[in-house]
Design an enzyme around this catalytic site. Structure first.
Site, PDB file in Angstrom:
ATOM      1  N   ARG A  50      -5.924  -4.251   1.125  1.00 55.72           N
ATOM      2  CA  ARG A  50      -5.855  -3.016   1.908  1.00 55.72           C
ATOM      3  C   ARG A  50      -6.109  -1.796   1.023  1.00 55.72           C
ATOM      4  O   ARG A  50      -6.784  -0.852   1.416  1.00 55.72           O
ATOM      5  CB  ARG A  50      -4.502  -2.911   2.610  1.00 55.72           C
ATOM      6  N   LEU A  64       2.473   4.717   1.120  1.00 51.16           N
ATOM      7  CA  LEU A  64       2.747   3.843   2.258  1.00 51.16           C
ATOM      8  C   LEU A  64       1.832   2.617   2.215  1.00 51.16           C
ATOM      9  O   LEU A  64       0.982   2.427   3.089  1.00 51.16           O
ATOM     10  CB  LEU A  64       2.540   4.607   3.587  1.00 51.16           C
ATOM     11  N   PRO A  65       1.985   1.767   1.192  1.00 44.81           N
ATOM     12  CA  PRO A  65       1.152   0.566   1.148  1.00 44.81           C
ATOM     13  C   PRO A  65       1.467  -0.332   2.338  1.00 44.81           C
ATOM     14  O   PRO A  65       2.627  -0.458   2.738  1.00 44.81           O
ATOM     15  CB  PRO A  65       1.537  -0.094  -0.182  1.00 44.81           C
ATOM     16  N   HIS A  66       0.430  -0.920   2.918  1.00 39.22           N
ATOM     17  CA  HIS A  66       0.644  -1.761   4.088  1.00 39.22           C
ATOM     18  C   HIS A  66      -0.449  -2.823   4.175  1.00 39.22           C
ATOM     19  O   HIS A  66      -1.506  -2.695   3.569  1.00 39.22           O
ATOM     20  CB  HIS A  66       0.687  -0.921   5.369  1.00 39.22           C
ATOM     21  N   ALA A  67      -0.124  -3.866   4.932  1.00 36.41           N
ATOM     22  CA  ALA A  67      -1.074  -4.970   5.099  1.00 36.41           C
ATOM     23  C   ALA A  67      -0.707  -5.771   6.342  1.00 36.41           C
ATOM     24  O   ALA A  67       0.438  -5.741   6.797  1.00 36.41           O
ATOM     25  CB  ALA A  67      -1.048  -5.887   3.870  1.00 36.41           C
TER      26      ALA A  67
END
Length: 154
Positions: A50, A64-67
């Site tokens: 991501r 705000l790391p997200h996957a």
């Protein structure tokens, strides 16, 4: 949707420092494995994949790391407060000290976006950010993050 349904107390941590964004992602993956039983390698791969699409450092010291992940059956959150900010390649080039990771099932669709919007709104609230930076107790951090912040579910 409520942050208290996404973020459990065990997924909130305070960490001294990290040497790299990859090491931070490894820690998020390890927390996910410990708390939610998801293989850390899948989480790490998802977060890194991501991040190649564009930085998840949204500015003002917040990331705000997200996957989206195959082996996940619900949206889960992770929060890390860094005592020493990390160079994160954020949009404003400022180092990051507040990290809210969000992981969602691959097929979560609009629910993933609603959860991300809720997290983003919460982390943009100056009062919340000030309280998060003033506390180092994970239980207090969890309480600050989960104080009745909701978004409408379809």
């Amino acid at each position: 949707m409520e942050l208290s349904k996404i973020l459990v107390p065990a997924a909130v941590r305070v960490v001294g420092q990290f040497t790299s964004k990859k090491r931070l992602f490894q820690e998020l993956a390890e927390i996910t494995a410990q708390v939610h039983g998801i293989q850390s390698a899948l989480v790490l791969d998802g977060l890194q994949e991501r991040e190649t699409l564009g930085p998840t450092g949204v500015g003002h010291g917040i990331a705000l790391p997200h996957a989206r992940l195959e082996d996940l059956d619900q949206i889960v959150g992770l929060f890390i407060r860094l005592e020493k900010p990390l160079d994160y390649d954020s949009v404003d080039r400022q180092p990051v000290d507040l990290v809210f990771g969000l992981l969602a099932p691959k097929d979560s669709g609009v629910d993933h976006l609603k959860a991300l919007a809720l997290v983003s709104r919460t982390m943009r609230d100056p009062a919340v950010v000030t309280k998060l930076r003033a506390n180092t107790d994970p239980d207090k951090l969890h309480a600050i993050l989960t104080e009745t912040r909701t978004t409408a579910m379809a």
